[in-house]
Design a protein around this motif. Structure first.
Motif, mmCIF file in Angstrom:
data_model
loop_
_atom_site.group_PDB
_atom_site.id
_atom_site.type_symbol
_atom_site.label_atom_id
_atom_site.label_comp_id
_atom_site.label_asym_id
_atom_site.label_seq_id
_atom_site.Cartn_x
_atom_site.Cartn_y
_atom_site.Cartn_z
ATOM 1 N N PRO A 44 -5.085 6.316 -0.099
ATOM 2 C CA PRO A 44 -6.525 6.066 -0.104
ATOM 3 C C PRO A 44 -7.126 6.105 1.295
ATOM 4 O O PRO A 44 -6.395 6.001 2.277
ATOM 5 C CB PRO A 44 -6.619 4.661 -0.690
ATOM 6 C CG PRO A 44 -5.319 4.007 -0.304
ATOM 7 C CD PRO A 44 -4.298 5.090 -0.347
ATOM 8 N N GLU A 45 -8.470 6.220 1.342
ATOM 9 C CA GLU A 45 -9.145 6.268 2.640
ATOM 10 C C GLU A 45 -9.666 4.899 3.053
ATOM 11 O O GLU A 45 -9.760 4.610 4.228
ATOM 12 C CB GLU A 45 -10.296 7.279 2.598
ATOM 13 C CG GLU A 45 -9.790 8.724 2.537
ATOM 14 C CD GLU A 45 -10.891 9.748 2.698
ATOM 15 O OE1 GLU A 45 -11.991 9.543 2.144
ATOM 16 O OE2 GLU A 45 -10.652 10.761 3.383
ATOM 17 N N ASN A 46 -10.047 4.105 2.063
ATOM 18 C CA ASN A 46 -10.520 2.764 2.379
ATOM 19 C C ASN A 46 -9.601 1.751 1.718
ATOM 20 O O ASN A 46 -9.303 1.855 0.528
ATOM 21 C CB ASN A 46 -11.965 2.575 1.901
ATOM 22 C CG ASN A 46 -12.905 3.514 2.645
ATOM 23 O OD1 ASN A 46 -12.743 3.730 3.851
ATOM 24 N ND2 ASN A 46 -13.859 4.086 1.935
ATOM 25 N N VAL A 47 -9.142 0.804 2.498
ATOM 26 C CA VAL A 47 -8.202 -0.200 2.006
ATOM 27 C C VAL A 47 -8.825 -1.565 2.250
ATOM 28 O O VAL A 47 -9.199 -1.886 3.383
ATOM 29 C CB VAL A 47 -6.845 -0.081 2.738
ATOM 30 C CG1 VAL A 47 -5.903 -1.199 2.294
ATOM 31 C CG2 VAL A 47 -6.215 1.284 2.491
ATOM 32 N N GLU A 48 -8.942 -2.348 1.175
ATOM 33 C CA GLU A 48 -9.571 -3.669 1.323
ATOM 34 C C GLU A 48 -8.543 -4.762 1.083
ATOM 35 O O GLU A 48 -7.900 -4.800 0.025
ATOM 36 C CB GLU A 48 -10.723 -3.804 0.326
ATOM 37 C CG GLU A 48 -11.827 -2.797 0.603
ATOM 38 C CD GLU A 48 -13.040 -3.011 -0.299
ATOM 39 O OE1 GLU A 48 -13.466 -4.170 -0.444
ATOM 40 O OE2 GLU A 48 -13.517 -2.010 -0.856
ATOM 41 N N ILE A 49 -8.407 -5.631 2.089
ATOM 42 C CA ILE A 49 -7.480 -6.756 1.953
ATOM 43 C C ILE A 49 -8.171 -8.021 2.457
ATOM 44 O O ILE A 49 -9.363 -7.977 2.812
ATOM 45 C CB ILE A 49 -6.161 -6.509 2.728
ATOM 46 C CG1 ILE A 49 -6.434 -6.335 4.228
ATOM 47 C CG2 ILE A 49 -5.429 -5.284 2.166
ATOM 48 C CD1 ILE A 49 -5.184 -6.317 5.084
ATOM 49 N N LYS A 50 -7.430 -9.125 2.488
ATOM 50 C CA LYS A 50 -8.035 -10.388 2.938
ATOM 51 C C LYS A 50 -7.244 -10.957 4.114
ATOM 52 O O LYS A 50 -6.031 -10.773 4.206
ATOM 53 C CB LYS A 50 -7.993 -11.403 1.789
ATOM 54 C CG LYS A 50 -8.867 -11.017 0.610
ATOM 55 C CD LYS A 50 -8.996 -12.203 -0.359
ATOM 56 C CE LYS A 50 -10.025 -11.916 -1.444
ATOM 57 N NZ LYS A 50 -9.610 -10.786 -2.316
ATOM 58 N N ALA A 51 -7.953 -11.659 4.972
ATOM 59 C CA ALA A 51 -7.280 -12.315 6.098
ATOM 60 C C ALA A 51 -6.185 -13.228 5.550
ATOM 61 O O ALA A 51 -6.389 -13.904 4.544
ATOM 62 C CB ALA A 51 -8.288 -13.114 6.921
ATOM 63 N N GLY A 52 -5.051 -13.215 6.181
ATOM 64 C CA GLY A 52 -3.919 -14.036 5.742
ATOM 65 C C GLY A 52 -2.956 -13.278 4.843
ATOM 66 O O GLY A 52 -1.860 -13.771 4.556
ATOM 67 N N ILE B 140 0.849 -1.193 0.000
ATOM 68 C CA ILE B 140 0.000 0.000 0.000
ATOM 69 C C ILE B 140 0.882 1.239 0.000
ATOM 70 O O ILE B 140 1.837 1.323 0.779
ATOM 71 C CB ILE B 140 -0.907 -0.002 1.252
ATOM 72 C CG1 ILE B 140 -1.830 -1.231 1.225
ATOM 73 C CG2 ILE B 140 -1.728 1.291 1.350
ATOM 74 C CD1 ILE B 140 -2.253 -1.700 2.591
ATOM 75 N N TRP B 141 0.569 2.178 -0.880
ATOM 76 C CA TRP B 141 1.248 3.474 -0.874
ATOM 77 C C TRP B 141 0.219 4.534 -0.515
ATOM 78 O O TRP B 141 -0.752 4.717 -1.254
ATOM 79 C CB TRP B 141 1.862 3.770 -2.237
ATOM 80 C CG TRP B 141 3.106 2.979 -2.523
ATOM 81 C CD1 TRP B 141 4.384 3.380 -2.305
ATOM 82 C CD2 TRP B 141 3.201 1.677 -3.108
ATOM 83 N NE1 TRP B 141 5.273 2.410 -2.705
ATOM 84 C CE2 TRP B 141 4.579 1.349 -3.203
ATOM 85 C CE3 TRP B 141 2.252 0.720 -3.551
ATOM 86 C CZ2 TRP B 141 5.028 0.133 -3.726
ATOM 87 C CZ3 TRP B 141 2.703 -0.482 -4.062
ATOM 88 C CH2 TRP B 141 4.078 -0.771 -4.155
ATOM 89 N N MET B 142 0.400 5.206 0.596
ATOM 90 C CA MET B 142 -0.610 6.131 1.112
ATOM 91 C C MET B 142 0.049 7.476 1.412
ATOM 92 O O MET B 142 1.198 7.521 1.849
ATOM 93 C CB MET B 142 -1.211 5.543 2.397
ATOM 94 C CG MET B 142 -2.179 6.446 3.141
ATOM 95 S SD MET B 142 -2.824 5.636 4.632
ATOM 96 C CE MET B 142 -4.204 4.736 3.920
ATOM 97 N N THR B 143 -0.660 8.566 1.160
ATOM 98 C CA THR B 143 -0.159 9.876 1.570
ATOM 99 C C THR B 143 -1.076 10.477 2.620
ATOM 100 O O THR B 143 -2.249 10.097 2.735
ATOM 101 C CB THR B 143 -0.059 10.851 0.371
ATOM 102 O OG1 THR B 143 -1.354 11.003 -0.205
ATOM 103 C CG2 THR B 143 0.937 10.357 -0.662
ATOM 104 N N ALA B 144 -0.516 11.409 3.387
ATOM 105 C CA ALA B 144 -1.269 12.111 4.425
ATOM 106 C C ALA B 144 -1.060 13.603 4.247
ATOM 107 O O ALA B 144 0.074 14.061 4.064
ATOM 108 C CB ALA B 144 -0.786 11.677 5.809
ATOM 109 N N ILE B 145 -2.158 14.348 4.248
ATOM 110 C CA ILE B 145 -2.105 15.807 4.185
ATOM 111 C C ILE B 145 -3.395 16.301 4.818
ATOM 112 O O ILE B 145 -4.398 15.582 4.796
ATOM 113 C CB ILE B 145 -1.934 16.305 2.719
ATOM 114 C CG1 ILE B 145 -1.581 17.800 2.695
ATOM 115 C CG2 ILE B 145 -3.176 15.995 1.883
ATOM 116 C CD1 ILE B 145 -1.123 18.290 1.320
ATOM 117 N N ARG B 146 -3.361 17.519 5.408
ATOM 118 C CA ARG B 146 -4.591 18.005 6.031
ATOM 119 C C ARG B 146 -5.745 18.012 5.026
ATOM 120 O O ARG B 146 -5.613 18.636 3.970
ATOM 121 C CB ARG B 146 -4.395 19.430 6.581
ATOM 122 C CG ARG B 146 -3.729 19.452 7.950
ATOM 123 C CD ARG B 146 -3.162 20.786 8.268
ATOM 124 N NE ARG B 146 -2.013 21.050 7.384
ATOM 125 C CZ ARG B 146 -1.393 22.238 7.316
ATOM 126 N NH1 ARG B 146 -1.823 23.253 8.039
ATOM 127 N NH2 ARG B 146 -0.369 22.412 6.510
#
Ligand code: K7E
Ligand code: CUA
Length: 649
Positions: free
Chosen positions: A569-577, A558-564
């Motif tokens: 992204p805001e929602n990240v979907e992954i799977k158990a395991g 996952i590549w995510m950025t943070a700024i005011r």
């Protein structure tokens, strides 16, 4: 100095005003005035002076920064002087959530892992002696080093961002004390040992104490360019099983040498449970212990040839026998249970205090050299030459009960902490040696620290008394009390306490005080995507416009950025395991625009300062929905700075 004088004059002016107006009769124009406030609050003239000397107005800056060890909190504290405001607690050996240190972040976890003991994860430390990097014997404000007594480790803090960059583990020892100390140009960071044990923490019964138990002093090679200790160029030296204690490094006249006190020349092994004298008695039987005198410059030369050293765990060390043969190691008798050993700013004398002796002893470096050249003295049981006390001693003066540590002002003035007398004594050395005065402190002072006190040119205006007992000084906050750090004005003839600081986050032992304008810390990281641990842009950092989630089999990155005031992204979907590698970059360029990242249920918290890139990894063990969020109240819409990690079963 000028500033202090000015403050002093202001205080005098304010007080004479107070005297002239003569109190309450002309209250009409004085309501809310300084004198009214002082009167209302019951402040004495001395209180008002102390307040004026220490007060830093809102938005004002302190003249000095004190770096104090944090004891078994495992951290280091930066404290402004004269205000005594705590500016920052810097995590070193113990994970710390606010700084996102060692709680999920890959880089800081790796820093801590480097300090593990064999297979055991160690997640705390006991910091004692901070050392600022020096250039030509003067603090240069670039780096700070600190030892961990409980783990025989050294931490390296870069003062560009006040963060711990490296922890190195002493391969010979499981415990240390006499460190850290730096050579005058910071070529070496020195870590002295303390309680003896078999090499590397191996097993040997106590009846083999004299033969197998040892202390190992470490010489860590510092690479200033890299900002790291270079373990491949470091070495140790084997010492006898006397408990080596505080060390100090020679300067100017004594450059190239170092001096460590010790306190168990008896080689007592305790055993109160078997009817033996307890350590507190067994270690205090002899009238003298040994100051260790070591030629570090020559030792470094000797150690650079592998033929001269033994190795253990891949690290070379000089054996005691080699140290004797090469004239690297000598002993000097020092009075009863010494603690501090401190070199005067001119490098001419080493000052030692015996805890159970009311005197300090000054040794002359010139006399030590003369005794070495003359071949004076007889060997100790290990063959190390003991230089005759009378030949090397320069002067002894009585300073009070329980002398521990000595600090210096300019002009041949020294200060020694008096643990039993609850005081700091001021005395003179050089042509004459004499006690000048004693200032009470509250209570049981351990170390003291003077402004620029360990440099070749101390400033002589402030001194901090790091007191061990607080008892009645503060509001009771339960049976565990804060320490009491007292600021003393030493610019005046008789030093005076001018501030009490409750230290409620750890037990400082030693501290060093540097001029604030020598510190050149960054306001924000130099570039977006900066990795504070490599000191460069992370090639894998998340950058604006390139935020994404990539899957490769079970591996999700996952590549995510943070700024005011959002993550992308805001929602990240992954799977158990799934095995997750998650990069976040704070892409802000504004001073103080820090974002935090908390991932509930996963023991992960990060602090992302402007420009900073961080990575964390985890295995998605449990399915569920986890609300990650920003932990720094960064904007009016900070509460909206969140997102969902959806882990599908
Ligand atoms: Cu005196 Cu570790 Cu320097 Cu404590 S030590 S006080
Ligand atoms: Cu970002 Cu709160």
């Amino acid at each position: 100095m000028k500033r202090l004088l000015l403050v002093g004059l202001t205080a005098i002016a304010a007080l004479s005003l107070y005297a002239c107006t003569g109190g309450d009769d002309d209250s009409g124009g004085l309501t809310g005035s300084a004198q009214e406030i002082a009167k209302d609050r019951g402040l004495t003239d001395a209180d008002v002076q102390a307040a004026l000397k220490t007060f830093v107005p809102s938005g004002g800056r302190d003249d000095y920064v004190m770096f104090a060890s944090g004891g078994h909190s495992g951290s280091v504290f930066a404290i402004g002087i004269p205000s005594m405001r705590l500016l920052k607690s810097i995590a070193v050996f113990t994970p710390e959530a606010w700084q996102g240190y060692g709680i999920g972040g890959s880089a800081t976890e790796a820093t801590l892992d480097a300090g593990n003991f064999n297979d055991t994860e160690i997640r705390w430390g006991d910091t004692h002696h901070p050392a600022l990097s020096e250039t030509a014997g003067d603090y240069d404000g670039q780096f700070l080093f600190i030892n961990d007594k409980a783990g025989a480790r050294v931490g390296v803090i870069d003062l560009k961002d006040f963060e711990t960059k490296q922890i190195v583990k002493n391969p010979f020892s499981t415990i240390d004390h006499g460190g850290t100390f730096v050579t005058p140009d910071t070529e070496w960071v020195i870590e002295g040992p303390q309680y003896a044990h078999p090499i590397g923490g191996a097993y040997a019964p106590l009846d083999q104490y004299n033969e197998v138990y040892r202390g190992y002093i470490m010489f860590w090679k510092f690479d200033r360019e890299a900002g790291r200790i270079d373990e491949s160029r470091s070495f140790g030296m084997e010492l006898p099983p006397y408990w080596q204690d505080l060390c100090d490094v020679g300067k100017l006249d004594s450059a190239g040498w170092l001096f460590c006190g010790s306190l168990n020349s008896e080689r007592a092994t305790g055993g109160i449970e078997s009817g033996n004298p307890p350590f507190e008695v067994g270690v205090s039987q002899n009238d003298t212990d040994f100051l260790h005198v070591i030629n570090w410059e020559k030792a470094a030369e000797i150690a650079s040839n592998a033929a001269n050293t033994e190795t253990f765990n891949g690290m070379p060390y000089i054996t005691t026998d080699t140290a004797i043969a090469e004239d690297l190691l000598f002993l000097v008798p020092e009075p009863k249970s010494p603690h501090g050993s401190d070199v005067t700013p001119d490098g001419k004398f080493v000052i030692v205090s015996g805890k159970l002796d009311p005197t300090i002893t000054g040794y002359s470096f010139a006399k030590i050299q003369a005794a070495i050249s003359a071949g004076s003295g007889d060997p100790d049981p290990y063959g190390i030459r003991i230089l005759p006390f009378d030949e090397v001693m320069e002067a002894q003066i009585e300073v009070g009960l329980g002398p521990l540590h000595t600090q210096f002002a300019g002009n041949g003035i020294a200060y020694t902490s008096l643990f039993l007398d609850n005081a700091v004594s001021k005395w003179r050395f050089g042509d004459t040696w004499e006690l000048i005065s004693t200032t009470p402190t509250q209570y049981n002072v351990g170390h003291i620290a003077a402004a620029e006190g360990d440099t070749v040119s101390p400033d002589g205006n402030y001194l901090v008394s790091l007191n061990k007992w607080a008892t009645d000084r503060f509001t009771t906050v339960g049976p565990l009390l804060p320490q009491n750090l007292q600021l003393l004005d030493i610019s005046i003839e008789t030093p005076q306490v001018i501030y009490d600081m409750a230290m409620g986050v750890g037990e400082p032992h030693y501290a060093q005080i540097i001029k604030a304008d020598k510190l050149q810390a960054w306001e924000v990281y130099p570039e977006i995507g900066w990795d504070p641990h490599t000191g460069a842009v992370d090639p894998n950092a998340a950058l604006p416009g390139q935020e994404r989630v990539e899957r490769n089999g079970n591996n999700v990155e996952i590549w995510m950025t943070a700024i005011r005031s959002h993550f992308t992204p805001e929602n990240v979907e992954i799977k158990a395991g799934d095995k997750v590698t998650w990069h976040i970059t704070n892409i802000e360029r504004a001073y103080d625009a820090t974002h935090g990242f908390a991932l509930p249920g996963h023991n992960i918290t990060l602090s992302l300062e402007p420009g900073e890139a961080a990575t964390f990894e985890f295995e998605a063990k449990n399915s569920g929905v986890f609300n990650f969020y920003c932990t720094e109240f960064c904007s009016a819409l900070h509460l909206e700075m969140m997102g969902h990690l959806l882990i599908e079963p």
